[in-house]
Write a protein that holds these residues in place. Structure first.
Motif, mmCIF file in Angstrom:
data_model
loop_
_atom_site.group_PDB
_atom_site.id
_atom_site.type_symbol
_atom_site.label_atom_id
_atom_site.label_comp_id
_atom_site.label_asym_id
_atom_site.label_seq_id
_atom_site.Cartn_x
_atom_site.Cartn_y
_atom_site.Cartn_z
ATOM 1 N N ALA A 195 18.105 -46.466 30.569
ATOM 2 C CA ALA A 195 17.284 -47.670 30.729
ATOM 3 C C ALA A 195 15.928 -47.518 30.048
ATOM 4 C CB ALA A 195 17.094 -47.975 32.216
ATOM 5 N N ALA A 196 15.437 -46.291 29.945
ATOM 6 C CA ALA A 196 14.145 -46.040 29.307
ATOM 7 C C ALA A 196 14.221 -46.151 27.792
ATOM 8 C CB ALA A 196 13.625 -44.657 29.701
ATOM 9 N N ALA A 197 15.425 -46.021 27.242
ATOM 10 C CA ALA A 197 15.616 -46.140 25.795
ATOM 11 C C ALA A 197 15.807 -47.605 25.422
ATOM 12 C CB ALA A 197 16.835 -45.326 25.358
ATOM 13 N N ASP A 198 15.607 -47.917 24.153
ATOM 14 C CA ASP A 198 15.862 -49.284 23.706
ATOM 15 C C ASP A 198 17.353 -49.589 23.783
ATOM 16 O OD1 ASP A 198 14.834 -51.788 22.286
ATOM 17 O OD2 ASP A 198 16.445 -51.143 20.937
ATOM 18 N N LEU A 199 18.187 -48.567 23.509
ATOM 19 C CA LEU A 199 19.632 -48.751 23.557
ATOM 20 C C LEU A 199 20.259 -47.610 24.349
ATOM 21 C CD1 LEU A 199 22.032 -50.471 22.572
ATOM 22 C CD2 LEU A 199 22.206 -48.934 20.597
ATOM 23 N N GLY A 200 20.851 -47.943 25.492
ATOM 24 C CA GLY A 200 21.540 -46.957 26.314
ATOM 25 C C GLY A 200 23.035 -47.059 26.087
ATOM 26 N N ILE A 201 23.665 -45.927 25.765
ATOM 27 C CA ILE A 201 25.078 -45.918 25.388
ATOM 28 C C ILE A 201 25.874 -45.088 26.387
ATOM 29 C CG2 ILE A 201 26.737 -45.410 23.559
ATOM 30 C CD1 ILE A 201 24.319 -45.394 21.611
ATOM 31 N N ALA A 202 26.837 -45.702 27.039
ATOM 32 C CA ALA A 202 27.754 -44.968 27.920
ATOM 33 C C ALA A 202 28.831 -44.319 27.066
ATOM 34 C CB ALA A 202 28.379 -45.907 28.937
ATOM 35 N N VAL A 203 29.061 -43.028 27.277
ATOM 36 C CA VAL A 203 30.030 -42.273 26.489
ATOM 37 C C VAL A 203 31.203 -41.888 27.383
ATOM 38 C CG1 VAL A 203 30.424 -40.161 25.188
ATOM 39 C CG2 VAL A 203 28.265 -41.378 24.932
ATOM 40 N N HIS A 204 32.348 -42.538 27.177
ATOM 41 C CA HIS A 204 33.518 -42.273 28.030
ATOM 42 C C HIS A 204 33.052 -42.194 29.484
ATOM 43 C CE1 HIS A 204 35.354 -41.561 24.191
ATOM 44 N NE2 HIS A 204 34.693 -40.447 23.986
ATOM 45 N N GLY A 205 32.215 -43.141 29.875
ATOM 46 C CA GLY A 205 31.488 -43.036 31.129
ATOM 47 C C GLY A 205 32.253 -43.475 32.361
ATOM 48 N N LYS A 206 31.682 -43.133 33.523
ATOM 49 C CA LYS A 206 32.203 -43.619 34.788
ATOM 50 C C LYS A 206 32.063 -45.147 34.806
ATOM 51 C CE LYS A 206 32.084 -39.196 36.069
ATOM 52 N NZ LYS A 206 31.390 -38.612 34.916
ATOM 53 N N PRO A 207 32.932 -45.866 35.549
ATOM 54 C CA PRO A 207 32.890 -47.336 35.555
ATOM 55 C C PRO A 207 31.509 -47.919 35.828
ATOM 56 C CG PRO A 207 34.873 -46.574 36.661
ATOM 57 C CD PRO A 207 34.064 -45.334 36.349
ATOM 58 N N LYS A 208 30.783 -47.345 36.783
ATOM 59 C CA LYS A 208 29.447 -47.845 37.101
ATOM 60 C C LYS A 208 28.511 -47.691 35.910
ATOM 61 C CE LYS A 208 25.440 -46.847 40.068
ATOM 62 N NZ LYS A 208 24.921 -45.992 41.169
ATOM 63 N N GLU B 100 11.680 -39.126 31.583
ATOM 64 C CA GLU B 100 10.371 -38.620 31.164
ATOM 65 C C GLU B 100 10.470 -37.859 29.847
ATOM 66 O OE1 GLU B 100 8.994 -36.290 34.419
ATOM 67 O OE2 GLU B 100 8.748 -38.022 35.766
ATOM 68 N N VAL B 101 11.549 -37.101 29.688
ATOM 69 C CA VAL B 101 11.777 -36.376 28.431
ATOM 70 C C VAL B 101 11.859 -37.350 27.271
ATOM 71 C CG1 VAL B 101 13.520 -35.089 27.129
ATOM 72 C CG2 VAL B 101 12.850 -34.317 29.413
ATOM 73 N N LEU B 102 12.613 -38.421 27.452
ATOM 74 C CA LEU B 102 12.756 -39.404 26.367
ATOM 75 C C LEU B 102 11.409 -40.003 25.989
ATOM 76 C CD1 LEU B 102 15.536 -41.878 25.691
ATOM 77 C CD2 LEU B 102 13.229 -42.791 25.840
ATOM 78 N N LYS B 103 10.642 -40.439 26.962
ATOM 79 C CA LYS B 103 9.354 -41.056 26.686
ATOM 80 C C LYS B 103 8.378 -40.066 26.053
ATOM 81 C CE LYS B 103 10.022 -45.286 27.909
ATOM 82 N NZ LYS B 103 9.984 -46.354 26.855
ATOM 83 N N SER B 104 8.418 -38.821 26.520
ATOM 84 C CA SER B 104 7.529 -37.795 25.968
ATOM 85 C C SER B 104 7.867 -37.503 24.509
ATOM 86 C CB SER B 104 7.636 -36.520 26.801
ATOM 87 O OG SER B 104 6.882 -35.470 26.234
ATOM 88 N N LEU B 105 9.151 -37.387 24.197
ATOM 89 C CA LEU B 105 9.556 -37.111 22.822
ATOM 90 C C LEU B 105 9.286 -38.307 21.911
ATOM 91 C CD1 LEU B 105 12.939 -35.219 23.379
ATOM 92 C CD2 LEU B 105 10.706 -34.249 22.808
ATOM 93 N N GLN B 106 9.442 -39.500 22.450
ATOM 94 C CA GLN B 106 9.137 -40.687 21.658
ATOM 95 C C GLN B 106 7.666 -40.677 21.220
ATOM 96 O OE1 GLN B 106 9.724 -44.448 23.704
ATOM 97 N NE2 GLN B 106 8.492 -45.546 22.188
ATOM 98 N N ALA B 107 6.782 -40.313 22.152
ATOM 99 C CA ALA B 107 5.358 -40.243 21.826
ATOM 100 C C ALA B 107 5.068 -39.082 20.877
ATOM 101 C CB ALA B 107 4.548 -40.102 23.110
ATOM 102 N N GLU B 108 5.684 -37.921 21.137
ATOM 103 C CA GLU B 108 5.440 -36.742 20.309
ATOM 104 C C GLU B 108 5.853 -36.965 18.860
ATOM 105 O OE1 GLU B 108 7.056 -32.107 19.907
ATOM 106 O OE2 GLU B 108 7.316 -33.209 21.795
#
Length: 335
Positions: free
Chosen positions: A295-308, A265-273
């Motif tokens: 998933a809400a962003a156009d590009l989701g980036i895993a940073v040294h992320g968990k396998p899932k 929700e934060v991402l979508k709100s800031l995108q509109a703002e």
């Protein structure tokens, strides 16, 4: 080199000695797989990055990637003056190839990603990031627990949440309850010396220079998020507020919890703002709690992320500096 590209032309020299920078070369064969590509195949871009690439590495990657896809063009480009050059390959495919690209890139000694669109550094955009183990190297609640000698108790609750036995909100409240009575004086040095993730400062400087908006959406705590905000010159932060009384933690969280849905929700709100085009929105994180936001962003980036998280993210940086995010923002758009 001719304008038409043939992988047999590549040798052990650095790729920049064999391809003109920022120039797209059409593939001579146009199709490097014996498997027929469906007519509804979509255009995508494979990006190879993370090391000093040679022509031989690129050729080995292409010949090893045995998938039903068509090759169209290839380009060598500079993401940042302090990073090795990247290589972008325009292809068409009707299947999900991101895991195969990552695996094959790893086999030839680099990292690989697949982009469906080409967000541009030069166009105003939005990056929303997790804080713990993303913007900074540590998990703040774990470090507080260590200082107060309750780490094992907090870790036990975390393990339940990771195993899917406990919802994030319940996990947060239970872990924070273990911190009751801890004096602020004990954790003040932690706040003053938060270890930034390698490359995050340089990334934020570069993005801000090009008019990007930056924010943190974290399941961590405002006390630390505001300190990171000051260090990175972020536009805003969203995190959980620890209740304090008489300069001690009460073991409670104030207000609504910043959970996975709230992050999105934060991402979508800031995108509109900020009036940001959808294709210019990025989100990055390391944990399952970041996947909805990513998933809400156009590009989701895993940073040294968990396998899932790495598996489900659009792209992933598994090794090295976060400045490498620029590889995803600087691929020249084909004419």
């Amino acid at each position: 080199m001719q304008n038409v590209f043939d992988i047999s032309q590549l040798d052990v020299r650095p790729i920049e000695n064999q391809l003109t920078l920022a120039k797209w070369y059409p593939f001579e064969n146009g199709q490097c797989s014996d498997v027929k590509v469906e007519q509804n195949a979509t255009r995508r871009y494979i990006v190879l990055f993370g090391c000093e690439l040679t022509g031989s590495q690129v050729a080995k990657f292409i010949t090893s990637l045995d998938l039903p896809l068509a090759y169209h063009r290839i380009c060598c480009f500079e993401a940042h003056q302090s990073l090795p050059l990247g290589v972008a390959i325009e292809i068409s495919s009707s299947i999900d190839i991101k895991q195969s690209v990552r695996n094959t890139a790893s086999q030839v000694g680099c990292q690989g990603a697949v982009l469906h669109t080409l967000p541009q550094l030069s166009v105003a955009g939005l990056l929303v990031m997790d804080m713990d183990s993303t913007a900074i190297e540590i998990e703040c609640i774990d470090e507080i627990a260590r200082l107060a000698d309750v780490y094992d108790e907090v870790a036990a609750v975390t393990a339940q949440a990771m195993a899917g036995q406990l919802a994030f909100n319940d996990s947060l409240h239970q872990r924070v309850a273990k911190l009751k009575g801890i004096p602020l004086s004990l954790i003040e040095p932690l706040k003053a010396n938060l270890p930034l993730m390698a490359g995050i400062k340089a990334l934020c400087v570069e993005l801000k220079t090009h008019g990007w908006h930056l924010a943190i959406a974290s399941g961590g705590f405002t006390w630390f998020a505001q300190a990171v905000q000051a260090q990175l010159d972020l536009d805003c932060v969203f995190a959980n507020t620890l209740e304090i009384a008489d300069q001690h933690l009460t073991g409670k969280v104030l207000g609504d919890v910043v959970d996975a849905q709230k992050k999105a929700e934060v991402l979508k709100s800031l995108q509109a703002e900020f009036k940001i085009a959808p294709e210019q929105t990025l989100a990055m994180g390391d944990g399952a709690n970041d996947l909805v936001m990513m998933a809400a962003a156009d590009l989701g980036i895993a940073v040294h992320g968990k396998p899932k998280v790495v598996e489900q993210a659009d792209t992933a940086i598994c090794h090295g500096s976060l400045l490498q995010v620029l590889y995803f923002l600087t691929v020249p758009r084909p004419e």
